[in-house]
Design an enzyme around this catalytic site. Structure first.
Site, mmCIF file in Angstrom:
data_model
loop_
_atom_site.group_PDB
_atom_site.id
_atom_site.type_symbol
_atom_site.label_atom_id
_atom_site.label_comp_id
_atom_site.label_asym_id
_atom_site.label_seq_id
_atom_site.Cartn_x
_atom_site.Cartn_y
_atom_site.Cartn_z
ATOM 1 N N GLU A 8 -5.746 -8.335 1.298
ATOM 2 C CA GLU A 8 -6.235 -7.890 2.609
ATOM 3 C C GLU A 8 -7.694 -7.500 2.488
ATOM 4 O OE1 GLU A 8 -4.309 -4.676 4.674
ATOM 5 O OE2 GLU A 8 -2.322 -5.528 4.323
ATOM 6 N N GLU A 19 0.771 -1.244 0.000
ATOM 7 C CA GLU A 19 0.000 0.000 0.000
ATOM 8 C C GLU A 19 0.801 1.292 0.000
ATOM 9 O OE1 GLU A 19 -2.986 0.239 2.991
ATOM 10 O OE2 GLU A 19 -3.911 -1.649 2.431
#
Ligand code: GCO
Length: 451
Positions: A357, A169
């Site tokens: 995720e 991320e």
């Protein structure tokens, strides 16, 4: 809705759990480990909501055999974890710690012995403090520093690990770490943010190349958070606002490596980034990914900003009638997950997608050895249904990783938000499987039952 079945996802579908080094390992100064920017941040350099830190966390550094055995018993076949850079290179570059590499090597071996596939993320936010002092990701040398880490880690684990993710991320650690200051290293500077965006992009190419060189045949990917906008109204100005939001939140971090360049027209926050771009950089940003990791938690309603100069405002609808709201204050909207899977597939650049995720924090209560976390189970069931739907439509999504196996340190929100399928008592380190964990065990044919 009908019950989910494992068979609906096919035989080749990976079922995993995910975590990051700083959030679980603890042992913050054990053996050779040097300090990371998260050690500095949580020891007073920054603001953590409940004033906790990751010094001990869930003590995965010592308890990994017990934890991995439970992951397997719950029926999962993959564990995604990250490498703590300062555990491997205490000063960031130069001296490599054998003890640090030994630890990850033991984790990999334990996974393999249990029949768990290790999925390794090279960088999940814990930059060595020594490198931050030299400018961190805002320094162009970070591309080579990161190359050193990649070479050392893949050189040691590449004979056994075949699934690699370069970054976790960038769309979170870059804006929060370098622009807004809410995450380590707590910098607030548009210029340093822009420099860091560009250098992380280059480091991504460097890292992917290092993996391919040291582990030929490995499958190389990276992970991105996707926060899709919901247009708040029909007016063109709201549609423009949603477009600007999408560019700033998602496209800036994803598109350069797909060969699409920076979305300059739609993302004014990049204006000036050219000053960091040199010679062959544009080509060096491009990576031929084997897969992309898609991470999804929430979407925002977006409206045109009433303030000149600002292109959009995210609206927190807080509409409890339409949406469940998690303990993080995030709206639960499972349809956003299939939307982002379609969007990423729509780029036509990446053969395989994985949800690396997805998960939720809720205010859990441990009573008589049980945690009845019905909302979390519903969350997983509904998001998995969207994954199944995307698969039926032909989106090549081949796996799903829960965030997270157990409760852990949630960055600036501290230890308070609990994201686990397994409850952790931070006083005793006792693990208690929550009802959502039993639900997964049943779905996946695991052996963990409420007894
Ligand atoms: C992220 C990180 C995780 C978080 C999780 C829950 O997405 O922010 O990858 O480390 O803990 O997402 O917020």
């Amino acid at each position: 809705m009908t019950e989910l079945r494992r068979e609906d996802f096919g035989d080749d579908f990976t079922w995993g759990v995910a975590h990051a080094a700083y959030q679980v390992e603890g042992a913050w100064d054990a053996d050779d480990k040097g300090p990371s920017i998260w050690d500095t941040f949580t020891h007073g350099g920054g603001r953590v909501f409940d004033k906790t830190n990751g010094d001990v966390a869930t003590d995965f550094y010592h308890r990994y055999p017990e934890d991995l055995a439970l992951v397997r018993a719950m029926g999962f076949d993959a564990q995604r974890f990250s490498i703590s850079w300062p555990r491997v290179l205490p000063d960031g570059v130069g001296r490599v710690s054998t003890k640090g590499l030994d630890f990850y090597s033991r984790v990999v071996d334990t996974c393999l012995e249990l029949g768990i596939e290790p999925w390794v993320t090279l960088y999940h936010w814990d930059l060595p403090e020594a490198l931050h002092r030299r400018g961190g990701w805002a320094n162009r040398d970070s591309v080579e520093w990161f190359g050193e880490l990649a070479d050392a880690v893949v050189g040691r684990l590449g004979d056994r690990v075949t699934r690699w993710m370069v970054f976790n991320e960038p769309g979170t650690f870059l804006p929060f770490g370098y622009l807004l200051g809410g995450h380590a290293p707590g910098v607030r500077s548009l210029r340093r943010f822009q420099a860091a965006v560009h250098h992380v992009g280059l480091a991504q190419g460097r890292g992917a190349a290092a993996i391919r060189a040291a582990a030929p045949g490995a499958s190389v990917g990276t992970t991105h958070i996707f926060t899709p906008p919901d247009v708040a109204g029909d007016r063109p100005r709201h549609r423009r606002a949603a477009r600007a939001f999408d560019a700033a939140m998602n496209r800036v971090y994803v598109e350069p490596s797909l060969g699409l360049g920076y979305p300059m027209d739609d993302a004014p926050l990049l204006r000036g980034i050219e000053r960091y771009v040199r010679g062959s950089d544009e080509a060096d940003l491009v990576v031929d990914w084997d897969f992309l990791g898609v991470q999804y938690y929430q979407r925002f309603a977006v409206a045109a900003a009433p303030v000149p100069g600002l292109r959009f405002v995210p609206l927190f609808r807080k509409d409890h009638k339409r949406f469940d709201i998690t303990a993080m204050g995030w709206e639960v909207d499972p349809t956003g997950l299939s939307d982002v899977l379609r969007t990423v597939h729509g780029y036509g650049k990446v053969p395989e997608l994985f949800v690396t995720e997805n998960g939720a924090a809720y205010p859990d209560h441990l009573v008589d050895g049980r945690v009845h976390d019905v909302r979390r189970t519903a969350y997983y069931r509904d998001h998995l249904a969207e994954v199944a739907r995307a698969r039926r439509e032909g989106v090549p999504v081949h796996g799903y990783f829960c965030w997270s196996y157990c409760d852990n340190f949630e960055w600036a929100a501290g230890l308070r938000p609990r994201f686990g399928l397994v409850h952790v008592d931070y006083e005793t380190q006792r693990r208690t499987v929550k009802d959502s964990g039993y639900w997964f065990s049943r779905l996946l044919g695991g052996t963990v039952t409420p007894g």
